[in-house]
Design a protein around this motif. Structure first.
Motif, PDB file in Angstrom:
ATOM      1  N   VAL A  19       0.847  -1.186   0.000  1.00 52.37           N
ATOM      2  CA  VAL A  19       0.000   0.000   0.000  1.00 52.37           C
ATOM      3  C   VAL A  19       0.886   1.240   0.000  1.00 52.37           C
ATOM      4  N   SER A  20       0.548   2.195  -0.838  1.00 54.25           N
ATOM      5  CA  SER A  20       1.300   3.447  -0.855  1.00 54.25           C
ATOM      6  C   SER A  20       0.320   4.614  -0.816  1.00 54.25           C
ATOM      7  N   PHE A  21       0.772   5.691  -0.215  1.00 54.53           N
ATOM      8  CA  PHE A  21      -0.043   6.886  -0.096  1.00 54.53           C
ATOM      9  C   PHE A  21       0.683   8.028  -0.786  1.00 54.53           C
TER      10      PHE A  21
ATOM     11  N   GLU B 106       0.208  18.441  -5.111  1.00 55.50           N
ATOM     12  CA  GLU B 106       0.229  18.629  -6.563  1.00 55.50           C
ATOM     13  C   GLU B 106      -0.448  17.471  -7.283  1.00 55.50           C
ATOM     14  N   ASN B 107      -0.352  16.285  -6.737  1.00 59.10           N
ATOM     15  CA  ASN B 107      -0.916  15.117  -7.400  1.00 59.10           C
ATOM     16  C   ASN B 107      -2.389  14.910  -7.082  1.00 59.10           C
ATOM     17  N   MET B 108      -2.969  15.798  -6.313  1.00 58.35           N
ATOM     18  CA  MET B 108      -4.385  15.671  -5.983  1.00 58.35           C
ATOM     19  C   MET B 108      -5.277  16.281  -7.061  1.00 58.35           C
ATOM     20  N   LEU B 109      -4.655  16.953  -8.010  1.00 60.95           N
ATOM     21  CA  LEU B 109      -5.398  17.529  -9.130  1.00 60.95           C
ATOM     22  C   LEU B 109      -5.033  16.787 -10.407  1.00 60.95           C
ATOM     23  N   ALA B 110      -5.927  16.820 -11.361  1.00 60.52           N
ATOM     24  CA  ALA B 110      -5.665  16.183 -12.653  1.00 60.52           C
ATOM     25  C   ALA B 110      -4.510  16.900 -13.352  1.00 60.52           C
TER      26      ALA B 110
END
Length: 116
Positions: free
Chosen positions: A35-37, A42-46
């Motif tokens: 499992v990785s988080f 920045e990666n929370m948006l398209a």
């Protein structure tokens, strides 16, 4: 009727149910290291989101790829960090951080008046 059959089986053979539950727990637990988080904002948006594209353009244009976040708390003053002394210290710290340059060995040094 099917539920009654499952309940009867569970009551008659509790160790089988416990064993299955234990096996499933071990199986899912073994997957946990995979499992990785990704909590990078920045990666929370398209990729094509307007604000992310603009942000990347600004980073590229002004060469802003490293950032430092510092939390400052002043519990001794009634205004917290919003007082002349604390804001002055924050200003000095900010200027020193902006002036950081790598020396000949590659370590960061604070530059004052153009000299380390």
């Amino acid at each position: 009727m099917k539920r009654l059959r499952m309940t009867t089986f569970s009551v008659r053979f509790p160790w089988i149910i416990i064993g299955l539950a234990l096996a499933l727990t071990i199986l899912f637990g073994a997957q946990f290291p995979k499992v990785s988080f990704d909590n990078d904002p920045e990666n929370m948006l398209a990729e094509d989101e307007h604000i992310r594209v603009f942000h990347n353009e600004v980073k590229t244009r002004f060469n802003l790829f490293d950032f430092v976040i510092i939390g400052i708390v002043n519990e001794e003053h009634e205004d917290g960090t919003f007082n002349v002394e604390t804001l002055g210290r924050i200003d000095v710290l900010t200027r020193e951080l902006i002036s950081l340059r790598r020396n000949a060995v590659g370590l960061p040094e604070v530059m004052r008046d153009g000299h380390p």
